[in-house]
Design an enzyme around this catalytic site. Sequence first.
Site, mmCIF file in Angstrom:
data_model
loop_
_atom_site.group_PDB
_atom_site.id
_atom_site.type_symbol
_atom_site.label_atom_id
_atom_site.label_comp_id
_atom_site.label_asym_id
_atom_site.label_seq_id
_atom_site.Cartn_x
_atom_site.Cartn_y
_atom_site.Cartn_z
ATOM 1 N N LYS A 70 0.854 -1.192 0.000
ATOM 2 C CA LYS A 70 0.000 0.000 0.000
ATOM 3 C C LYS A 70 0.876 1.223 0.000
ATOM 4 C CE LYS A 70 -3.957 2.047 0.548
ATOM 5 N NZ LYS A 70 -3.801 2.665 -0.778
ATOM 6 N N LYS A 94 4.630 2.113 8.464
ATOM 7 C CA LYS A 94 3.460 2.927 8.794
ATOM 8 C C LYS A 94 2.199 2.067 8.942
ATOM 9 C CE LYS A 94 3.048 6.790 6.518
ATOM 10 N NZ LYS A 94 2.664 7.861 5.574
ATOM 11 N N LYS A 106 5.235 2.023 -2.946
ATOM 12 C CA LYS A 106 5.205 3.435 -3.356
ATOM 13 C C LYS A 106 5.470 3.507 -4.850
ATOM 14 C CE LYS A 106 4.635 7.423 -1.278
ATOM 15 N NZ LYS A 106 3.821 7.682 -0.073
ATOM 16 N N THR A 190 -5.105 12.787 6.731
ATOM 17 C CA THR A 190 -3.703 12.858 7.179
ATOM 18 C C THR A 190 -3.512 14.042 8.127
ATOM 19 O OG1 THR A 190 -3.071 11.894 5.073
ATOM 20 C CG2 THR A 190 -1.311 12.806 6.407
ATOM 21 N N ASN A 221 -2.090 19.296 1.027
ATOM 22 C CA ASN A 221 -3.183 18.538 1.646
ATOM 23 C C ASN A 221 -2.956 18.318 3.147
ATOM 24 O OD1 ASN A 221 -3.958 15.425 2.388
ATOM 25 N ND2 ASN A 221 -5.623 16.551 1.421
ATOM 26 N N SER A 362 -7.446 5.431 3.840
ATOM 27 C CA SER A 362 -7.338 4.668 2.585
ATOM 28 C C SER A 362 -7.765 3.222 2.826
ATOM 29 C CB SER A 362 -5.893 4.660 2.088
ATOM 30 O OG SER A 362 -5.631 5.787 1.311
HETATM 31 P P1 NAD Z 1 1.069 18.521 -1.467
HETATM 32 O O1 NAD Z 1 1.677 18.388 -2.808
HETATM 33 O O2 NAD Z 1 -0.401 18.657 -1.342
HETATM 34 O O3 NAD Z 1 1.715 19.778 -0.718
HETATM 35 C C1 NAD Z 1 3.086 19.961 -0.574
HETATM 36 C C2 NAD Z 1 3.273 21.365 0.010
HETATM 37 O O4 NAD Z 1 4.653 21.563 0.305
HETATM 38 C C3 NAD Z 1 2.838 22.487 -0.923
HETATM 39 O O5 NAD Z 1 2.224 23.517 -0.201
HETATM 40 C C4 NAD Z 1 4.172 22.989 -1.488
HETATM 41 O O6 NAD Z 1 4.095 24.352 -1.894
HETATM 42 C C5 NAD Z 1 5.049 22.813 -0.259
HETATM 43 N N1 NAD Z 1 6.484 22.784 -0.533
HETATM 44 C C6 NAD Z 1 7.162 22.089 -1.470
HETATM 45 N N2 NAD Z 1 8.480 22.354 -1.393
HETATM 46 C C7 NAD Z 1 8.626 23.232 -0.381
HETATM 47 C C8 NAD Z 1 9.738 23.906 0.189
HETATM 48 N N3 NAD Z 1 10.981 23.701 -0.248
HETATM 49 N N4 NAD Z 1 9.498 24.757 1.233
HETATM 50 C C9 NAD Z 1 8.250 24.966 1.700
HETATM 51 N N5 NAD Z 1 7.181 24.373 1.199
HETATM 52 C C10 NAD Z 1 7.358 23.514 0.169
HETATM 53 O O7 NAD Z 1 1.609 17.289 -0.598
HETATM 54 P P2 NAD Z 1 0.970 16.622 0.697
HETATM 55 O O8 NAD Z 1 0.030 15.575 0.251
HETATM 56 O O9 NAD Z 1 0.511 17.661 1.638
HETATM 57 O O10 NAD Z 1 2.238 15.867 1.292
HETATM 58 C C11 NAD Z 1 3.238 16.529 2.082
HETATM 59 C C12 NAD Z 1 4.128 15.498 2.753
HETATM 60 O O11 NAD Z 1 3.328 14.618 3.525
HETATM 61 C C13 NAD Z 1 4.946 14.586 1.838
HETATM 62 O O12 NAD Z 1 6.142 14.246 2.511
HETATM 63 C C14 NAD Z 1 4.062 13.347 1.724
HETATM 64 O O13 NAD Z 1 4.811 12.195 1.386
HETATM 65 C C15 NAD Z 1 3.546 13.271 3.134
HETATM 66 N N6 NAD Z 1 2.301 12.517 3.297
HETATM 67 C C16 NAD Z 1 1.182 12.817 2.603
HETATM 68 C C17 NAD Z 1 0.012 12.106 2.847
HETATM 69 C C18 NAD Z 1 -1.286 12.457 2.192
HETATM 70 O O14 NAD Z 1 -2.288 11.786 2.503
HETATM 71 N N7 NAD Z 1 -1.365 13.469 1.362
HETATM 72 C C19 NAD Z 1 0.025 11.050 3.748
HETATM 73 C C20 NAD Z 1 1.185 10.769 4.447
HETATM 74 C C21 NAD Z 1 2.327 11.513 4.209
#
Ligand code: NAD
Length: 428
Positions: A70, A94, A106, A190, A221, A362
Amino acid sequence: MSDITNAFQMAQQQFDEVAEQLDLDPDVREILRWPTREFRFQVPVRMDSGAIRTFQGFRVQHSDARGPSKGGIRFHASETIDTVRALAMWMTWKCAVVDIPLGGGKGGVVVDPATLSPTEKERLCRGWVGQIYRNIGPRQDVPAPDVGTTPQMMGWMMDEYSKLVGEYTPGVITGKPLGGGGSLGRTEATGFGVIFTIREAMKHLKMDPAKTTAAFQGFGNVSQYAAIGYHKFLGGKVICVSYWDREDRTSYTVTKEDGIDPVFLQSITDQYGSISKDKAKAYGYKIEDGDAWIEKDVDVLVPAALEGQINGETVKKVSDQVKIVAEGANGPTTPEADAVFEKNGVFVIPDFLCNAGGVTVSYFESVQNDMNYYWSKEEVLDKLDFKMTSAFQSVLDLSAGEKVYMRDAEYMVAIGRVVKAMELRGWI
Ligand code: NAD
């Protein structure tokens, strides 16, 4: 300890350290240090111009000992096989730490999705599935969204898979849109999950959540709903969020010392998490440089953007006031920075525990797909809270009982469960 910025080396190093502490059999370590299967493939896409552009695609299945692999699919310009491997390994831990019956995987594509038109994006999503559909499925490996991918893209992928296998198969992928096999509460999952763990950490540390302040990195997100949840569930104040500005090709921190309004900021943020800085300025927000978030005098830091952001250098900027670091992102803290937090007694809610809310919902989504019966949002979020709170407690209990750092404790709980499943299946 040397600083490591290759995410996979970091994931292996974290695993090795805990394997040593657990005195894990060397043969078992060798199995778990590497993914079970990895796929690299090309995805040729007909662009709107008529030309064909070829994208690099990946899918890595780290472990399926506890159930189907997953994990999300990331569309990012600097995606590499090592990032995907690391993220796949973290998914194994996780799913195990929140005790859902799934393994770790992944996927990714090397692309900046913002450079594609909607039709090109759809063809890329369908092409990705076309290359890998034989090796994914509800009982093999279930992808989901991650950085750069959206519910709509999951909907296209599910549709392509269903066409290729000849039957409607919503459970092949999660994070689908509502009405297209998605679950209520997935969008918030999340971020809200991050907040449920912060709430439990504050109980443990005897902090009054309503009196706390926080600084966030990222406004996608995870961060948007964590910021909303920080106000809604804790009554605390988020004083800044940072983001990557795609036009200026740099990051900024958007600050309001008496507390941002995350719902307002969300309304001026695009689908990639880029805030309109002009609109923010017009509403009295201060626009600071991208690193400003990490230097704030706050109680809680929430890195929720990308991996490797708190490292040997940036950790020096962290204020003495910070008591909790809640890792919304995967792998945001390098081992060198981690050692500093451990030494200074900063309470770290480690990544795969802290951000497990997404994969938990999920999992609820695939359960609902299997039943073909859908729960209310309240029911989903109550079940999420229960899972996150139980997971936090089992890690905290082990951390307190064995007197180990929270990150080591989360690994111990997770690795213990994966090894147990391998034993029960007769693999080792
Ligand atoms: P996303 O693409 O929705 O948002 C990423 C955010 O980070 C955006 O606001 C972007 O502008 C910002 N960003 C990118 N580079 C940056 C930088 N150098 N400095 C400051 N801001 C920066 O992604 P997301 O879904 O929110 O995921 C964020 C993190 O959480 C990732 O590491 C992802 O693997 C992890 N994650 C996401 C989920 C999920 O359900 N979406 C679940 C578990 C973990």
